[in-house]
Design a protein around this motif. Sequence first.
Motif, short mmCIF file in Angstrom:
data_model
loop_
_atom_site.label_atom_id
_atom_site.label_comp_id
_atom_site.label_asym_id
_atom_site.label_seq_id
_atom_site.Cartn_x
_atom_site.Cartn_y
_atom_site.Cartn_z
N TYR A 90 -68.41 -83.76 85.50
CA TYR A 90 -69.73 -83.39 85.00
C TYR A 90 -70.01 -81.90 85.20
O TYR A 90 -70.52 -81.23 84.29
CB TYR A 90 -70.82 -84.22 85.69
N PHE A 91 -69.66 -81.39 86.37
CA PHE A 91 -69.96 -79.98 86.66
C PHE A 91 -68.79 -79.06 86.35
O PHE A 91 -68.91 -77.84 86.48
CB PHE A 91 -70.40 -79.81 88.11
N GLY A 92 -67.65 -79.63 85.97
CA GLY A 92 -66.51 -78.80 85.60
C GLY A 92 -65.82 -78.13 86.78
O GLY A 92 -65.58 -76.92 86.77
N VAL A 93 -65.49 -78.90 87.80
CA VAL A 93 -64.72 -78.37 88.92
C VAL A 93 -63.24 -78.51 88.57
O VAL A 93 -62.69 -79.60 88.59
CB VAL A 93 -65.05 -79.13 90.23
N GLU A 94 -62.61 -77.39 88.22
CA GLU A 94 -61.23 -77.45 87.72
C GLU A 94 -60.19 -77.11 88.78
O GLU A 94 -59.00 -77.26 88.55
CB GLU A 94 -61.08 -76.52 86.51
N GLU A 95 -60.65 -76.65 89.94
CA GLU A 95 -59.70 -76.40 91.03
C GLU A 95 -59.17 -77.74 91.55
O GLU A 95 -59.81 -78.76 91.39
CB GLU A 95 -60.41 -75.65 92.18
N PRO A 96 -57.99 -77.71 92.17
CA PRO A 96 -57.43 -78.97 92.68
C PRO A 96 -58.35 -79.61 93.72
O PRO A 96 -58.72 -78.96 94.70
CB PRO A 96 -56.09 -78.54 93.31
N VAL A 97 -58.73 -80.86 93.48
CA VAL A 97 -59.69 -81.50 94.38
C VAL A 97 -59.07 -81.88 95.72
O VAL A 97 -59.79 -82.22 96.66
CB VAL A 97 -60.29 -82.78 93.74
N ASP A 98 -57.74 -81.82 95.82
CA ASP A 98 -57.12 -82.12 97.11
C ASP A 98 -56.90 -80.88 97.97
O ASP A 98 -56.26 -80.95 99.01
CB ASP A 98 -55.80 -82.90 96.92
N ALA A 99 -57.46 -79.74 97.54
CA ALA A 99 -57.43 -78.55 98.40
C ALA A 99 -58.71 -78.52 99.24
O ALA A 99 -59.77 -78.90 98.77
CB ALA A 99 -57.33 -77.29 97.54
N SER A 100 -58.58 -78.04 100.45
CA SER A 100 -59.72 -78.14 101.37
C SER A 100 -60.90 -77.30 100.90
O SER A 100 -62.05 -77.67 101.09
CB SER A 100 -59.30 -77.74 102.78
N ALA A 101 -60.62 -76.16 100.27
CA ALA A 101 -61.72 -75.32 99.77
C ALA A 101 -62.51 -76.06 98.70
O ALA A 101 -63.75 -75.98 98.65
CB ALA A 101 -61.16 -74.02 99.21
N THR A 102 -61.80 -76.82 97.85
CA THR A 102 -62.49 -77.57 96.80
C THR A 102 -63.29 -78.73 97.39
O THR A 102 -64.39 -79.03 96.92
CB THR A 102 -61.48 -78.11 95.78
N LYS A 103 -62.73 -79.35 98.41
CA LYS A 103 -63.45 -80.44 99.05
C LYS A 103 -64.78 -79.93 99.62
O LYS A 103 -65.81 -80.61 99.52
CB LYS A 103 -62.60 -81.07 100.16
N LYS A 104 -64.73 -78.75 100.19
CA LYS A 104 -65.95 -78.15 100.75
C LYS A 104 -66.95 -77.89 99.63
O LYS A 104 -68.15 -78.18 99.76
CB LYS A 104 -65.58 -76.85 101.47
N LEU A 105 -66.46 -77.35 98.53
CA LEU A 105 -67.32 -77.10 97.37
C LEU A 105 -67.95 -78.39 96.85
O LEU A 105 -69.15 -78.44 96.55
CB LEU A 105 -66.49 -76.44 96.27
N LEU A 106 -67.14 -79.44 96.75
CA LEU A 106 -67.65 -80.71 96.24
C LEU A 106 -68.70 -81.30 97.18
O LEU A 106 -69.69 -81.89 96.73
CB LEU A 106 -66.49 -81.70 96.06
N GLN A 107 -68.47 -81.16 98.48
CA GLN A 107 -69.45 -81.67 99.44
C GLN A 107 -70.79 -80.94 99.26
O GLN A 107 -71.86 -81.56 99.28
CB GLN A 107 -68.92 -81.49 100.88
N GLN A 108 -70.72 -79.62 99.07
CA GLN A 108 -71.95 -78.84 98.86
C GLN A 108 -72.64 -79.24 97.56
O GLN A 108 -73.85 -79.42 97.50
CB GLN A 108 -71.64 -77.34 98.83
#
Length: 354
Positions: free
Chosen positions: A147-165
Amino acid sequence: MPNLSFSDRIIRWYRANKRDLPWRQTHEPYRIWISEIILQQTRVDQGMDYYHRLLEAFPTVTDLANADLDQVLKLWQGLGYYSRARNLHATAQWIAGPLKGKFPSNYKDLLALKGVGPYTAAAIASFCFNEPVAVVDGNVERVLARYFGVEEPVDASATKKLLQQLAQEHIAAPRPAEHNQAIMEFGALQCTPKNPSCANCPLQASCFALRLGKVSDLPFKAKRTQVKAVAIDYFVLTDGRELLLRKRVDQGIWNNLHDFLSIEGEAPLTDSAVQREAKKFGEWRASTETVVHLLSHRKLSIRFHVVQVKRWEERPNGVLVKIRNRHELAVPKPIHDFLMEVGGPLWSGVRKKN
DNA sequence: AACGCGGGGCT
DNA sequence: AGCCCAGCGTT
């Protein structure tokens, strides 16, 4: 319907489409906790019976604390990720004992429990205590990434942090519990991994992935787990009346469950090696065909060799189990299949030769 | 940050 | 055959 927020639309969809699940009938932390541990990496359909059987056996956290670990593992048999059962038991003893039966009631304290990570702590805190902390599980990752277009790998810790926020920003302040339930259910039923129902989706007008034709590309995962081949040759020692099993300790997979004496390696034993090993214990009687058992990270090729022993006096360490009681110990899936289906004809042959 | 840890269903 | 599932603990 203009001017409805992301959360408004998800909750509206949820009220019209939610499943009737038993753990949605309660706010009791004990029951919610049990359900959330069961559902870690486990589908609702697969976990349902286990939820009912565990609560029937252990109606309260004190009942669970007073049980033997082996009894908990037996009830967990077949569900996988058996460290969950061990942590469940240890945490029950922690709550029933030092915490005097009082369940932790906020995200931070819940996070300190064994087997409770960020997702589970958020789930219990919101469902039971209405704390506004966002859950991020596989479903939520998928909904947010698309929905929000998060294209970075979701299994990277930085992306996980972004998704949590991102999840936290969009949680509906007045109804955190319902929002959390709703976004997970939406991911499970509507925004599915394969063939999502975009045609009738309440978010279709503003979905990044749908607009750019990237629905099947998101979420993107960088890593894929390597599957390593392992051969296991089991030696099933029996006198025709009892079987020798052994508890796995510090063995990696299936820790604390029971199986047989085994030799595990990259390749199966040769025929002569099987005969040589069998001779150490008694007389070789029969071997099964190879059965392949797949785990997420292993491809197990398993054979069973039935060995008749005359007397048990000089046996290897293990647990002697009467054949008629072979269902009582917690065993891995392929051992269960052998004990309850495949093995019978083989050890009944041993009995006749006695 | 990367890896180990089950079993089952879907494509 | 590969992916995913109401993830967490260890190293």
